[in-house]
Design an enzyme around this catalytic site. Structure first.
Site, PDB file in Angstrom:
ATOM      1  N   THR A   1      -9.672  -4.850   1.587  1.00 31.93           N
ATOM      2  CA  THR A   1     -10.545  -5.362   2.655  1.00 31.93           C
ATOM      3  C   THR A   1     -11.204  -4.256   3.479  1.00 31.93           C
ATOM      4  OG1 THR A   1      -8.634  -5.483   4.120  1.00 31.93           O
ATOM      5  CG2 THR A   1      -9.203  -7.498   2.925  1.00 31.93           C
TER       6      THR A   1
ATOM      7  N   THR B   1      -7.536  -0.962   0.561  1.00 30.05           N
ATOM      8  CA  THR B   1      -8.222  -0.904  -0.733  1.00 30.05           C
ATOM      9  C   THR B   1      -8.963  -2.217  -0.996  1.00 30.05           C
ATOM     10  OG1 THR B   1      -6.300   0.342  -1.460  1.00 30.05           O
ATOM     11  CG2 THR B   1      -7.801  -0.346  -3.182  1.00 30.05           C
TER      12      THR B   1
ATOM     13  N   GLN C   1       2.046  -6.095  -3.215  1.00 26.31           N
ATOM     14  CA  GLN C   1       2.473  -6.194  -1.804  1.00 26.31           C
ATOM     15  C   GLN C   1       3.781  -5.403  -1.608  1.00 26.31           C
ATOM     16  OE1 GLN C   1       1.405  -9.542  -3.284  1.00 26.31           O
ATOM     17  NE2 GLN C   1      -0.544  -8.625  -2.749  1.00 26.31           N
TER      18      GLN C   1
ATOM     19  N   GLY D   1      -4.414  -4.354  -3.810  1.00 18.65           N
ATOM     20  CA  GLY D   1      -5.402  -3.311  -4.100  1.00 18.65           C
ATOM     21  C   GLY D   1      -4.628  -2.070  -4.485  1.00 18.65           C
ATOM     22  N   HIS D   2      -4.602  -1.768  -5.778  1.00 18.03           N
ATOM     23  CA  HIS D   2      -3.820  -0.632  -6.273  1.00 18.03           C
ATOM     24  C   HIS D   2      -4.784   0.459  -6.720  1.00 18.03           C
ATOM     25  CE1 HIS D   2      -0.244  -3.545  -7.183  1.00 18.03           C
ATOM     26  NE2 HIS D   2      -0.627  -3.546  -5.926  1.00 18.03           N
TER      27      HIS D   2
ATOM     28  N   LYS E   1       1.883   2.108  -5.119  1.00 16.73           N
ATOM     29  CA  LYS E   1       2.407   1.538  -6.378  1.00 16.73           C
ATOM     30  C   LYS E   1       1.477   1.854  -7.543  1.00 16.73           C
ATOM     31  CE  LYS E   1       2.403  -2.507  -4.335  1.00 16.73           C
ATOM     32  NZ  LYS E   1       2.148  -2.151  -2.936  1.00 16.73           N
TER      33      LYS E   1
ATOM     34  N   ASP F   1       0.810  -1.226   0.000  1.00 22.74           N
ATOM     35  CA  ASP F   1       0.000   0.000   0.000  1.00 22.74           C
ATOM     36  C   ASP F   1       0.840   1.271   0.000  1.00 22.74           C
ATOM     37  OD1 ASP F   1      -2.234  -1.648   0.103  1.00 22.74           O
ATOM     38  OD2 ASP F   1      -2.208  -1.695   2.292  1.00 22.74           O
TER      39      ASP F   1
HETATM   40  P1  GDP Z   1      -0.665   0.279  -3.562  1.00 23.43           P
HETATM   41  O1  GDP Z   1      -1.263  -0.968  -3.071  1.00 23.43           O
HETATM   42  O2  GDP Z   1       0.793   0.368  -3.302  1.00 23.43           O
HETATM   43  O3  GDP Z   1      -0.990   0.584  -5.002  1.00 23.43           O
HETATM   44  O4  GDP Z   1      -1.328   1.457  -2.700  1.00 23.43           O
HETATM   45  P2  GDP Z   1      -2.885   1.639  -2.337  1.00 23.43           P
HETATM   46  O5  GDP Z   1      -3.584   2.099  -3.557  1.00 23.43           O
HETATM   47  O6  GDP Z   1      -3.414   0.429  -1.665  1.00 23.43           O
HETATM   48  O7  GDP Z   1      -2.795   2.743  -1.217  1.00 23.43           O
HETATM   49  C1  GDP Z   1      -2.239   4.002  -1.458  1.00 23.43           C
HETATM   50  C2  GDP Z   1      -3.302   5.068  -1.203  1.00 23.43           C
HETATM   51  O8  GDP Z   1      -2.697   6.332  -1.113  1.00 23.43           O
HETATM   52  C3  GDP Z   1      -4.334   5.185  -2.321  1.00 23.43           C
HETATM   53  O9  GDP Z   1      -5.567   5.507  -1.764  1.00 23.43           O
HETATM   54  C4  GDP Z   1      -3.786   6.338  -3.167  1.00 23.43           C
HETATM   55  O10 GDP Z   1      -4.816   7.022  -3.863  1.00 23.43           O
HETATM   56  C5  GDP Z   1      -3.199   7.213  -2.096  1.00 23.43           C
HETATM   57  N1  GDP Z   1      -2.045   8.010  -2.515  1.00 23.43           N
HETATM   58  C6  GDP Z   1      -1.058   7.687  -3.388  1.00 23.43           C
HETATM   59  N2  GDP Z   1      -0.133   8.673  -3.438  1.00 23.43           N
HETATM   60  C7  GDP Z   1      -0.541   9.619  -2.574  1.00 23.43           C
HETATM   61  C8  GDP Z   1       0.020  10.874  -2.152  1.00 23.43           C
HETATM   62  O11 GDP Z   1       1.093  11.288  -2.558  1.00 23.43           O
HETATM   63  N3  GDP Z   1      -0.694  11.569  -1.216  1.00 23.43           N
HETATM   64  C9  GDP Z   1      -1.867  11.138  -0.709  1.00 23.43           C
HETATM   65  N4  GDP Z   1      -2.473  11.879   0.201  1.00 23.43           N
HETATM   66  N5  GDP Z   1      -2.405   9.964  -1.075  1.00 23.43           N
HETATM   67  C10 GDP Z   1      -1.761   9.213  -1.992  1.00 23.43           C
HETATM   68  P1  IMO Z   2      -0.857  -4.210  -2.202  1.00 25.50           P
HETATM   69  O1  IMO Z   2      -0.415  -4.782  -3.514  1.00 25.50           O
HETATM   70  C1  IMO Z   2      -0.938  -4.598   2.131  1.00 25.50           C
HETATM   71  C2  IMO Z   2      -1.039  -8.670   3.762  1.00 25.50           C
HETATM   72  C3  IMO Z   2      -2.287  -9.074   4.508  1.00 25.50           C
HETATM   73  C4  IMO Z   2      -1.687 -10.031   5.520  1.00 25.50           C
HETATM   74  C5  IMO Z   2      -0.588 -10.731   4.716  1.00 25.50           C
HETATM   75  C6  IMO Z   2      -0.992 -12.072   4.143  1.00 25.50           C
HETATM   76  O2  IMO Z   2      -2.141  -3.475  -2.272  1.00 25.50           O
HETATM   77  O3  IMO Z   2       0.250  -3.449  -1.561  1.00 25.50           O
HETATM   78  P2  IMO Z   2      -2.546 -12.765   2.091  1.00 25.50           P
HETATM   79  O4  IMO Z   2      -4.007 -12.515   1.835  1.00 25.50           O
HETATM   80  O5  IMO Z   2      -1.645 -12.220   1.050  1.00 25.50           O
HETATM   81  O6  IMO Z   2      -2.264 -14.209   2.398  1.00 25.50           O
HETATM   82  O7  IMO Z   2      -2.231 -11.967   3.467  1.00 25.50           O
HETATM   83  O8  IMO Z   2      -0.266  -9.848   3.646  1.00 25.50           O
HETATM   84  N1  IMO Z   2      -1.271  -8.163   2.388  1.00 25.50           N
HETATM   85  C7  IMO Z   2      -1.193  -6.867   2.046  1.00 25.50           C
HETATM   86  N2  IMO Z   2      -0.979  -5.765   2.799  1.00 25.50           N
HETATM   87  N3  IMO Z   2      -1.057  -4.481   0.797  1.00 25.50           N
HETATM   88  C8  IMO Z   2      -1.221  -5.577   0.031  1.00 25.50           C
HETATM   89  O9  IMO Z   2      -1.201  -5.514  -1.320  1.00 25.50           O
HETATM   90  C9  IMO Z   2      -1.351  -6.835   0.643  1.00 25.50           C
HETATM   91  N4  IMO Z   2      -1.552  -8.084   0.195  1.00 25.50           N
HETATM   92  C10 IMO Z   2      -1.492  -8.882   1.272  1.00 25.50           C
HETATM   93  O10 IMO Z   2      -2.917  -7.974   5.120  1.00 25.50           O
HETATM   94  O11 IMO Z   2      -1.055  -9.312   6.541  1.00 25.50           O
HETATM   95 MG    MG Z   3      -2.833  -1.607  -1.824  1.00 33.40          MG
END
Ligand code: GDP
Ligand code: IMO
Ligand code: MG
Length: 415
Positions: A296, A294, A219, A40-41, A16, A13
């Site tokens: 859960t 994103t 991840q 969850g991206h 990415k 999270d």
């Molecule tokens: P990922 O799994 O690495 O793709 O990241 P996620 O999408 O799960 O979580 C990142 C969250 O931060 C998302 O809701 C993005 O919209 C948000 N986000 C990304 N870059 C920024 C930033 O520079 N500032 C803020 N405030 N939010 C951001």
């Molecule tokens: P993105 O790509 C954050 C965590 C789960 C749990 C552990 C194992 O959005 O960064 P799993 O369901 O993979 O067997 O769970 O990994 N986890 C993540 N945490 N971002 C993710 O993906 C994750 N994918 C799995 O919360 O701790």
């Molecule tokens: Mg994510």
């Protein structure tokens, strides 16, 4: 041509999705190499939010093709649902026929196992990731290519259910009947068959014809099955090396590696997290960063930037540079903390020990700042924010080439 790669440096999270979407405008191919719909991206374009779980974040670039590689575990159910929001993806999405399949009983097994573990639960996303990767390594998994002969696949699955029915009874898992299963698998076949292909050959051909290829990690490094905080990890190789096995590339095919890192730290699920802030300050980080999953919707645990873990992650991934995300979330804090070392068995250390749960963070405190939100030029950042960035570069020994100041594509500083 070599393939460039982006990889999560913390516990996932990091942002990415935003970076891959931004960079995808310059690439012809975007490929996922591991994980599944546990990812969850989030991408936000013109105020519209799109959450991607399996489809690579290049899907919004009309000129790029997207690949789901053999190292990904694919829930046909989740993939079909996600594909629907984009209309016809023929010619735009290619899925490896070698990717292992997540079926309903894997999801139920994941949930049942977590329940059995009680307090020791990993806190998985409950998407069946662990059970399917286990089956793959055990050499008794099912690959998407097997959808080409649904009858044979159904027979094989029914035989497996028959042999293992006691286990599923203990776990209180209802298994499908032959008819239910074959009907379900036929739907998957009809929806997905035309997307299945040899993605390794495809990516080799793309590289040979000088197409620009971007590899999208899911991840983060500290969730890596080998190098993360085991057993509180996911079940795949999340580090850059995972892209080789997960797509059929050689290490020589990998070009530039960018590590994606938040300006602070979060973790969803259980397991060690040295810099976690359990005071109201941690709650404030969560509130300002909208730190809810994103996938859960779970509240993410929040804390301070861990330079020890980040340095390790930068080295193991071979990062050429880092993208520092969510800098704006730290706006308004009087002081910001960076973990520069750990206290471990009475000693100061600057490496990750075997038992990370036994370390105490040693912090350096810096003055905070305000108004970094939506800044698009480095020189216009508040002075203390610049000092913070320089401090991280020093401690982690890696250049920060990109700084993100809001979820929007345009609010990004490229240095
Ligand atoms: P990922 O799994 O690495 O793709 O990241 P996620 O999408 O799960 O979580 C990142 C969250 O931060 C998302 O809701 C993005 O919209 C948000 N986000 C990304 N870059 C920024 C930033 O520079 N500032 C803020 N405030 N939010 C951001
Ligand atoms: P993105 O790509 C954050 C965590 C789960 C749990 C552990 C194992 O959005 O960064 P799993 O369901 O993979 O067997 O769970 O990994 N986890 C993540 N945490 N971002 C993710 O993906 C994750 N994918 C799995 O919360 O701790
Ligand atoms: Mg994510």
């Amino acid at each position: 041509m070599k393939a460039d790669l982006i990889v999560g440096i913390q516990w996932g999270d990091e942002g990415k999705g935003k970076i891959v979407d931004l960079l995808a405008q310059k690439y012809d191919v975007v490929a996922r190499y591991q994980g599944g719909h546990n990812a969850g991206h989030t991408i936000i374009v013109n105020g519209k939010k799109i959450a991607l779980h399996l489809i690579p974040s290049g899907i919004l670039n009309p000129d790029a093709i997207n690949i789901i590689g053999n190292g990904v575990v694919v829930s046909p159910e989740a993939l079909i649902k996600e594909m629907k929001q984009f209309g016809n993806l023929k010619g735009k999405l290619f899925v490896s026929d070698k990717a292992h399949m997540i079926l309903a009983h894997h999801v139920l097994k994941d949930l049942a196992k977590e329940k059995l573990l009680g307090k020791k639960a990993i806190g998985t996303t409950g998407r069946g990731i662990g059970p399917v990767y286990s089956k793959k390594i055990e050499r008794s998994g099912y690959r998407l290519g097997e959808l080409r002969d649904v009858k044979k696949l159904t027979d094989s699955l029914m035989e497996y259910f028959e042999i293992n029915h006691e286990l599923y009874k203990i776990l209180d898992i209802k298994l499908p009947t032959y008819q239910e299963l074959i009907t379900q698998l036929e739907v998957y076949r009809d929806e997905l068959l035309e997307y299945l292909t040899d993605t390794t050959e495809l990516i080799w051909n793309k590289l040979a014809s000088n197409s620009r290829v971007l590899l999208e990690g899911a991840q983060g490094t500290l969730l890596d099955i080998d190098h993360g905080t085991y057993p509180f990890v996911t079940s795949s190789s999340t580090i850059s090396a995972g892209a080789c096995t997960g797509l059929g590339l050689s290490p020589k095919d990998i070009g530039n590696v960018t590590g994606i890192v938040k300006a602070y730290c979060t973790r969803v699920g259980n397991g060690p997290f040295p810099t976690e802030d359990l005071t109201p300050t941690g709650d404030l980080l969560c509130k300002q960063g909208h730190e809810f999953g994103t996938t859960t919707g779970r509240r993410r645990r929040c804390g301070w930037f861990d330079a020890v873990a980040c340095k390790f992650a930068s080295r193991i991934n071979g990062c050429d540079s880092l993208a520092l995300m969510k800098l704006d979330v730290l706006d308004g804090f009087k002081k910001v903390k960076i973990c520069v070392a750990y206290e471990y068995n009475g000693k100061k250390i600057t490496k990750l020990p075997f038992d990370l749960e036994n370390v105490k963070p040693i912090y350096e405190e810096l003055d905070g700042w305000d108004n970094s939100k939506k800044i698009r030029e480095f020189d216009k950042l508040p002075l203390n924010a610049k000092k913070y960035i320089k401090k991280i570069e020093e401690l982690v020994d890696t250049r920060i080439s990109l700084i993100s100041t809001s979820p929007e594509r345009e609010d990004t500083i490229i240095r």
